[in-house]
Design an enzyme around this catalytic site. Structure first.
Site, PDB file in Angstrom:
ATOM      1  CB  ILE A   1       6.521  -0.144  43.702  1.00  0.00           C
ATOM      2  CG1 ILE A   1       6.237  -1.639  43.532  1.00  0.00           C
ATOM      3  CG2 ILE A   1       6.038   0.380  45.036  1.00  0.00           C
ATOM      4  CD1 ILE A   1       6.826  -2.517  44.601  1.00  0.00           C
TER       5      ILE A   1
ATOM      6  CB  ALA B   1       8.494   6.480  49.709  1.00  0.00           C
ATOM      7  CG  ASP B   2       8.215   7.911  43.747  1.00  0.00           C
ATOM      8  OD1 ASP B   2       7.309   8.027  42.913  1.00  0.00           O
ATOM      9  OD2 ASP B   2       8.701   8.879  44.364  1.00  0.00           O
ATOM     10  NE  ARG B   3      10.002  -0.102  42.838  1.00  0.00           N
ATOM     11  CZ  ARG B   3       9.684  -1.064  41.962  1.00  0.00           C
ATOM     12  NH1 ARG B   3      10.038  -2.302  42.201  1.00  0.00           N
ATOM     13  NH2 ARG B   3       9.023  -0.776  40.865  1.00  0.00           N
TER      14      ARG B   3
ATOM     15  CB  ALA C   1      13.423   4.870  45.360  1.00  0.00           C
TER      16      ALA C   1
END
Length: 378
Positions: free
Chosen positions: A112, A265-267, A275
């Site tokens: 995100i 974390a990516d989102r 995620a």
């Protein structure tokens, strides 16, 4: 028209990206091709938003903060070099920026940070379109300066994440008397951020404070970001470390007495569901079984206040070739069917703390803390 441009820090400060202007005020963007590491250090030119999209899609650059940096810098370069048709007014500039950002966002949908940056820049630009006190050239300069601030803020924030993670882990009195034996997954260091790193930033901070005994890290199949990139960073900085296969985590926790797991974390959904690189969820389950704290480290830009739970996070699926080939050598028979999700979602109830540059929080605290902050600072 040339714009005054503050040069980004040197290659030593940020190893994977070069962004600078020459004597003719022409901006140039180069990135380290991370697919070639650790054996070859080769820089490739990014001359357009299309080049940036391809580099992100093919994972020549990866890591949610790094994706945001490259995507935004590619547009900044095109604005500085005026690689666009003549823009007659501010509305045309806004449309140009919005269209290019929409395209960049299609490269990898799960992370995100790029979208957060895009929303900030386009919101600012939209207001300038209607502001009669802002000229076309001033509006362009504001966009360029805002893009540069994304890099400088990320580097500052990563250092804060390291300090906050250190403090959060040592809040437990049992942790203060022992040096940490950490486990991390994927690559969350300087190669994935503007520098220092998120989860790997916490590892670095413990090492700098003399409180790290050892860090173990997974190979992170199928792209081997751990074996290639995390190993590269840890060896460069002489941090005591050991590589393990992804399927050794349970044995590691049993045999090596891991004190804390730290991942990136990516989102992050507003309820704390997170995620991250595929394989994170199963590590969280194992940490929970073995009663090991599980820490997520990410800048606050990774928290998506518009997503209520992890069920709403789009999970990117990657080509099967990444699974069946290693170094261009096929390891699985022709015709085998593959499923290759790039990420999984760890439920909030498996996460001990989420560490950001603003502080560390229990997952249940995110909704109150970050939605209040975002309402006050849109």
């Amino acid at each position: 028209m040339a714009y005054e441009h503050k040069f980004l820090p040197s290659l030593d400060a940020m190893k994977w990206v070069r962004f600078r202007q020459d004597e003719k005020d022409i901006a140039e963007l180069q990135i380290l091709d991370q697919l070639l590491l650790p054996h070859t250090k080769s820089y490739i030119k990014i001359e357009s938003v299309q080049d940036a999209w391809n580099a992100i899609k093919t994972m020549k650059v990866r890591g949610a903060p790094a994706i945001a940096i490259v995507g935004c810098l590619s547009l900044s370069q095109m604005l500085i070099n005026e690689l666009h048709k003549p823009l007659e007014d501010k509305a045309a500039l806004y449309q140009y920026v919005e269209n290019n950002f929409k395209y960049l966002l299609t490269a990898r949908p799960t992370a995100i940070n790029l979208k957060t940056a895009v929303d900030q820049i386009t919101s600012m630009a939209r207001k300038d379109v209607d502001n009669k006190n802002v000229t076309l050239s001033e509006m362009k300069k504001k966009i360029i300066d805002k893009i540069e601030s994304i890099y400088t803020n990320d580097r500052r924030d990563n250092r804060a994440i390291g300090a906050n993670g250190f403090a959060a882990i040592l809040t437990d009195p049992r942790m203060r008397s022992v040096n940490q034996r950490l486990l991390t997954h994927c690559n969350t260091g300087s190669l994935a951020t503007a520098g220092y790193g998120t989860a790997l930033g916490i590892v670095r901070y413990f090492h700098e404070e003399g409180k790290l005994e050892h860090v173990y890290f997974t190979e992170t199949r199928p792209y081997n970001q751990g074996a290639r990139l995390t190993a590269y960073e840890l060896l460069e900085e002489k941090i005591p470390s050991t590589l393990i296969c992804d399927n050794m985590v349970a044995m590691l926790m049993t045999d090596k007495k891991i004190t804390t797991v730290v991942v990136g974390a990516d989102r992050i959904a507003i309820n704390g569901d997170t995620a991250n690189k595929i394989g994170t969820y199963q590590i969280a389950i194992l940490a929970n079984y073995h009663k090991i704290p599980f820490i997520v480290a990410a800048p606050s830009s990774t928290i998506d206040v518009n997503i209520q739970t992890g069920d709403d996070i789009v999970i990117e699926e990657r080509p099967e070739k990444e699974m069946v080939y290693v170094n261009d050598q096929r390891i699985a028979p022709e015709g085998v069917r593959c499923w290759n999700p790039a990420f999984d979602v760890t439920p909030a109830d498996l996460i001990t703390r989420i560490v950001t540059e603003r502080g560390s929080y229990r997952p249940s605290e995110l909704k109150k803390v970050f939605q209040v902050v975002d309402r006050r600072n849109p």
